[in-house]
Design a protein around this motif. Structure first.
Motif, PDB file in Angstrom:
ATOM      1  N   MET A   1      -1.698   0.517   1.135  1.00 16.95           N
ATOM      2  CA  MET A   1      -1.817   1.448   0.538  1.00 16.95           C
ATOM      3  C   MET A   1      -2.177   2.565   0.761  1.00 16.95           C
ATOM      4  SD  MET A   1      -6.241   1.440  -0.038  1.00 16.95           S
ATOM      5  CE  MET A   1      -6.218  -0.335   0.120  1.00 16.95           C
ATOM      6  N   PHE A  18      -2.673  -4.323   4.926  1.00 16.40           N
ATOM      7  CA  PHE A  18      -2.946  -5.633   4.915  1.00 16.40           C
ATOM      8  C   PHE A  18      -1.772  -6.732   4.965  1.00 16.40           C
ATOM      9  CE2 PHE A  18      -6.143  -2.422   2.745  1.00 16.40           C
ATOM     10  CZ  PHE A  18      -6.127  -2.494   3.655  1.00 16.40           C
ATOM     11  N   ALA A  29      -8.579  -5.815   0.857  1.00 19.51           N
ATOM     12  CA  ALA A  29      -8.102  -4.095  -0.352  1.00 19.51           C
ATOM     13  C   ALA A  29      -9.204  -3.328  -0.733  1.00 19.51           C
ATOM     14  CB  ALA A  29      -6.876  -4.142  -0.873  1.00 19.51           C
ATOM     15  N   VAL A  66      -6.439  -3.017  -9.204  1.00 22.52           N
ATOM     16  CA  VAL A  66      -6.208  -3.708  -7.719  1.00 22.52           C
ATOM     17  C   VAL A  66      -5.998  -5.363  -8.132  1.00 22.52           C
ATOM     18  CG1 VAL A  66      -6.407  -4.947  -5.473  1.00 22.52           C
ATOM     19  CG2 VAL A  66      -7.454  -2.197  -5.897  1.00 22.52           C
TER      20      VAL A  66
END
Length: 145
Positions: A1, A18, A29, A66
């Motif tokens: 990210m 992550f 996230a 996401v």
């Protein structure tokens, strides 16, 4: 990210990676975005008792974006899933897989009073990009943008 506080062309950025199973990294996230970047603004008006409340980005739109990035990822391309936060400035149990994500993003952005998102892809569908513009009132209320 990746977060670009000054926009994608700026000199500053923050990066968070992550790792782990898809369900785990997706939840991590989302939790990270919610804790670090989502802000509620409250604007009081002199001509009425009710204050106006809105989010810089509605969580439901972030969640759908996401989860769609994870759900529609191509495993033929050996690149990580990348979530960029900031370009707007200048078993998963997270998805039903029933094509409800984009309509939900549109609905929650509209109900929050946010500008409509921008969706981008190419003819080969080799990528899919969602830009969620920040709520204009957030810039004034939290002195950002």
């Amino acid at each position: 990210m990746v977060y670009f506080p000054d926009g994608a062309a700026g000199d500053r950025f923050e990066e968070k990676e992550f790792k782990g199973p898809l369900a785990h990294i997706t939840r991590q996230a989302l939790s990270f975005i919610k804790a670090q970047y989502l802000k509620e603004a409250v604007v009081k008006h002199p001509d009425r008792a009710e204050a106006e409340r809105f989010w810089n980005f509605p969580y439901a739109a972030i969640e759908e974006a996401v989860v769609n990035a994870v759900y529609h990822r191509s495993y033929e391309i050996r690149e990580p899933i990348e979530i960029r936060i900031g370009e707007f400035l200048k078993e998963l149990d997270l998805t039903e897989g029933r094509s409800t994500g984009l309509p939900k993003i549109l609905r929650v952005m509209q109900s929050n009073g946010s500008p409509m998102p921008v969706f981008e892809t190419d003819e080969e569908r080799s990528y899919f990009l969602i830009r969620l513009p920040i709520h204009a009132g957030s810039c004034l209320a939290i002195n950002e943008c």
